[in-house]
Design a protein around this motif. Structure first.
Motif, PDB file in Angstrom:
ATOM      1  N   ILE A   1       8.086 -15.562  13.529  1.00 53.59           N
ATOM      2  CA  ILE A   1       7.854 -14.466  14.458  1.00 53.59           C
ATOM      3  C   ILE A   1       6.844 -13.519  13.814  1.00 53.59           C
ATOM      4  O   ILE A   1       7.067 -13.035  12.698  1.00 53.59           O
ATOM      5  N   VAL A   2       5.735 -13.270  14.499  1.00 48.82           N
ATOM      6  CA  VAL A   2       4.697 -12.391  13.971  1.00 48.82           C
ATOM      7  C   VAL A   2       4.746 -11.070  14.730  1.00 48.82           C
ATOM      8  O   VAL A   2       4.641 -11.040  15.961  1.00 48.82           O
ATOM      9  N   LEU A   3       4.907  -9.976  13.980  1.00 40.98           N
ATOM     10  CA  LEU A   3       5.034  -8.645  14.567  1.00 40.98           C
ATOM     11  C   LEU A   3       3.852  -7.778  14.136  1.00 40.98           C
ATOM     12  O   LEU A   3       3.378  -7.869  13.001  1.00 40.98           O
ATOM     13  N   THR A   4       3.408  -6.924  15.048  1.00 38.06           N
ATOM     14  CA  THR A   4       2.265  -6.046  14.788  1.00 38.06           C
ATOM     15  C   THR A   4       2.755  -4.662  14.393  1.00 38.06           C
ATOM     16  O   THR A   4       3.661  -4.119  15.023  1.00 38.06           O
ATOM     17  N   ALA A   5       2.162  -4.084  13.366  1.00 41.54           N
ATOM     18  CA  ALA A   5       2.549  -2.740  12.938  1.00 41.54           C
ATOM     19  C   ALA A   5       2.091  -1.695  13.953  1.00 41.54           C
ATOM     20  O   ALA A   5       0.998  -1.790  14.516  1.00 41.54           O
ATOM     21  N   ARG A   6       2.938  -0.695  14.172  1.00 44.21           N
ATOM     22  CA  ARG A   6       2.598   0.373  15.111  1.00 44.21           C
ATOM     23  C   ARG A   6       1.387   1.173  14.620  1.00 44.21           C
ATOM     24  O   ARG A   6       0.573   1.658  15.393  1.00 44.21           O
ATOM     25  N   ARG A   7       1.274   1.336  13.299  1.00 44.01           N
ATOM     26  CA  ARG A   7       0.167   2.056  12.668  1.00 44.01           C
ATOM     27  C   ARG A   7      -0.059   1.429  11.292  1.00 44.01           C
ATOM     28  O   ARG A   7       0.726   0.581  10.873  1.00 44.01           O
ATOM     29  N   PRO A   8      -1.093   1.802  10.576  1.00 45.16           N
ATOM     30  CA  PRO A   8      -1.291   1.221   9.240  1.00 45.16           C
ATOM     31  C   PRO A   8      -0.148   1.559   8.278  1.00 45.16           C
ATOM     32  O   PRO A   8       0.533   2.581   8.421  1.00 45.16           O
ATOM     33  N   LEU A   9       0.029   0.692   7.315  1.00 39.59           N
ATOM     34  CA  LEU A   9       0.935   0.951   6.209  1.00 39.59           C
ATOM     35  C   LEU A   9       0.307   2.009   5.303  1.00 39.59           C
ATOM     36  O   LEU A   9      -0.842   1.864   4.882  1.00 39.59           O
ATOM     37  N   VAL A  10       1.043   3.091   5.013  1.00 42.11           N
ATOM     38  CA  VAL A  10       0.530   4.169   4.170  1.00 42.11           C
ATOM     39  C   VAL A  10       1.510   4.413   3.023  1.00 42.11           C
ATOM     40  O   VAL A  10       2.672   4.743   3.253  1.00 42.11           O
ATOM     41  N   TYR A  11       1.038   4.217   1.803  1.00 42.75           N
ATOM     42  CA  TYR A  11       1.844   4.554   0.630  1.00 42.75           C
ATOM     43  C   TYR A  11       0.936   5.205  -0.400  1.00 42.75           C
ATOM     44  O   TYR A  11      -0.284   5.030  -0.377  1.00 42.75           O
ATOM     45  N   GLU A  12       1.516   5.980  -1.330  1.00 43.14           N
ATOM     46  CA  GLU A  12       0.698   6.821  -2.189  1.00 43.14           C
ATOM     47  C   GLU A  12       1.370   7.056  -3.529  1.00 43.14           C
ATOM     48  O   GLU A  12       2.569   6.842  -3.695  1.00 43.14           O
ATOM     49  N   ALA A  13       0.560   7.535  -4.495  1.00 37.46           N
ATOM     50  CA  ALA A  13       1.073   7.861  -5.823  1.00 37.46           C
ATOM     51  C   ALA A  13       0.100   8.794  -6.521  1.00 37.46           C
ATOM     52  O   ALA A  13      -1.089   8.841  -6.200  1.00 37.46           O
ATOM     53  N   GLU A  14       0.611   9.538  -7.495  1.00 35.65           N
ATOM     54  CA  GLU A  14      -0.226  10.271  -8.427  1.00 35.65           C
ATOM     55  C   GLU A  14      -0.228   9.518  -9.743  1.00 35.65           C
ATOM     56  O   GLU A  14       0.822   9.083 -10.227  1.00 35.65           O
ATOM     57  N   LEU A  15      -1.415   9.336 -10.323  1.00 36.76           N
ATOM     58  CA  LEU A  15      -1.609   8.465 -11.481  1.00 36.76           C
ATOM     59  C   LEU A  15      -2.253   9.230 -12.625  1.00 36.76           C
ATOM     60  O   LEU A  15      -2.998  10.185 -12.398  1.00 36.76           O
ATOM     61  N   THR A  16      -1.988   8.768 -13.842  1.00 34.85           N
ATOM     62  CA  THR A  16      -2.681   9.305 -15.011  1.00 34.85           C
ATOM     63  C   THR A  16      -3.777   8.365 -15.484  1.00 34.85           C
ATOM     64  O   THR A  16      -4.529   8.692 -16.404  1.00 34.85           O
ATOM     65  N   GLN A  17      -3.871   7.185 -14.860  1.00 33.42           N
ATOM     66  CA  GLN A  17      -4.940   6.237 -15.178  1.00 33.42           C
ATOM     67  C   GLN A  17      -5.162   5.334 -13.965  1.00 33.42           C
ATOM     68  O   GLN A  17      -4.297   5.222 -13.095  1.00 33.42           O
ATOM     69  N   TYR A  18      -6.358   4.749 -13.910  1.00 31.37           N
ATOM     70  CA  TYR A  18      -6.661   3.786 -12.860  1.00 31.37           C
ATOM     71  C   TYR A  18      -7.503   2.670 -13.475  1.00 31.37           C
ATOM     72  O   TYR A  18      -8.432   2.953 -14.232  1.00 31.37           O
TER      73      TYR A  18
END
Length: 209
Positions: free
Chosen positions: A156-173
């Motif tokens: 079963i393939v389902l469509t997201a209502r909106r984009p996936l949004v997740y976040e973080a504060e980092l000390t390095q990238y």
């Protein structure tokens, strides 16, 4: 072969596949040379760089219909650095070229969240919020879909209502196992627009895994 080893090999295979993704057209015009130099001095990654990251979200809360499940998503993403015209010195945009995480369900099925089509908007950002010591804020905004596979049933393939949004504060990238948080629960809809599943929490550790 152990289950853990199979999962590790699967995650590595996913990231290698992301690395082979063809480059798509840039989403923003190149920043002026002086902005590029200032951006490099800030510690931000160079425009055009492709950055793979592993991802592990243990104890994610996923509701499918009336079932309330706690599952572990494993996988990764591949992003390409693009200029951010809104803040060309202290920020870059991240175009997601590949995103895929999968979790085993209690009944032997699987739930897979992956990039839905192309990330044309490149709305994800990485921003320098403090110079010394360096601190960054990353906000990922990714169009996704959810595929649920049950034993002896068609996927079963389902469509997201909106984009996936997740976040973080980092000390390095790039991140090295840093904890990211889901900004808000994400509904997934079936063909008639009815909510069939909801990703309620997604405590993902990204990179360095």
């Amino acid at each position: 072969m152990s289950v853990r080893l199979r999962r590790t090999l699967a995650a590595c295979t996913t990231l290698l596949a992301f690395a082979a993704f063809p480059a798509t057209a840039g989403t923003a015009a190149a920043a002026p040379p002086h902005a590029a130099a200032q951006r490099a001095a800030s510690g931000l990654p160079p425009v055009g760089a492709k950055i793979p990251c592993t991802m592990l979200a243990v104890g994610s809360s996923l509701r499918i219909g009336t079932e309330q499940l706690t599952v572990d998503f494993r996988g990764g993403k591949m992003q390409r650095v693009e200029p951010n015209q809104d803040d060309p010195v202290r920020s870059v945009r991240m175009q997601t070229l590949g995103f895929r995480v999968a979790a085993d369900l209690p009944d032997g099925g699987t739930a897979v969240i992956e990039l839905d089509g192309e990330d044309r908007d490149a709305a994800s950002t990485l921003t320098l919020i403090q110079s010394f010591p360096p601190r960054y804020r990353q906000v990922d905004v990714i169009p996704v879909k959810l595929t649920i596979t049950r034993p002896d049933q068609a996927p079963i393939v389902l469509t997201a209502r909106r984009p996936l949004v997740y976040e973080a504060e980092l000390t390095q990238y790039p991140p090295r196992g840093d904890q990211y948080r889901l900004r808000e629960p994400l509904d997934f809809l079936n063909a008639d627009g009815t909510t069939q599943a909801t990703l309620e929490t997604y405590p993902a550790k990204v990179g360095g895994l």
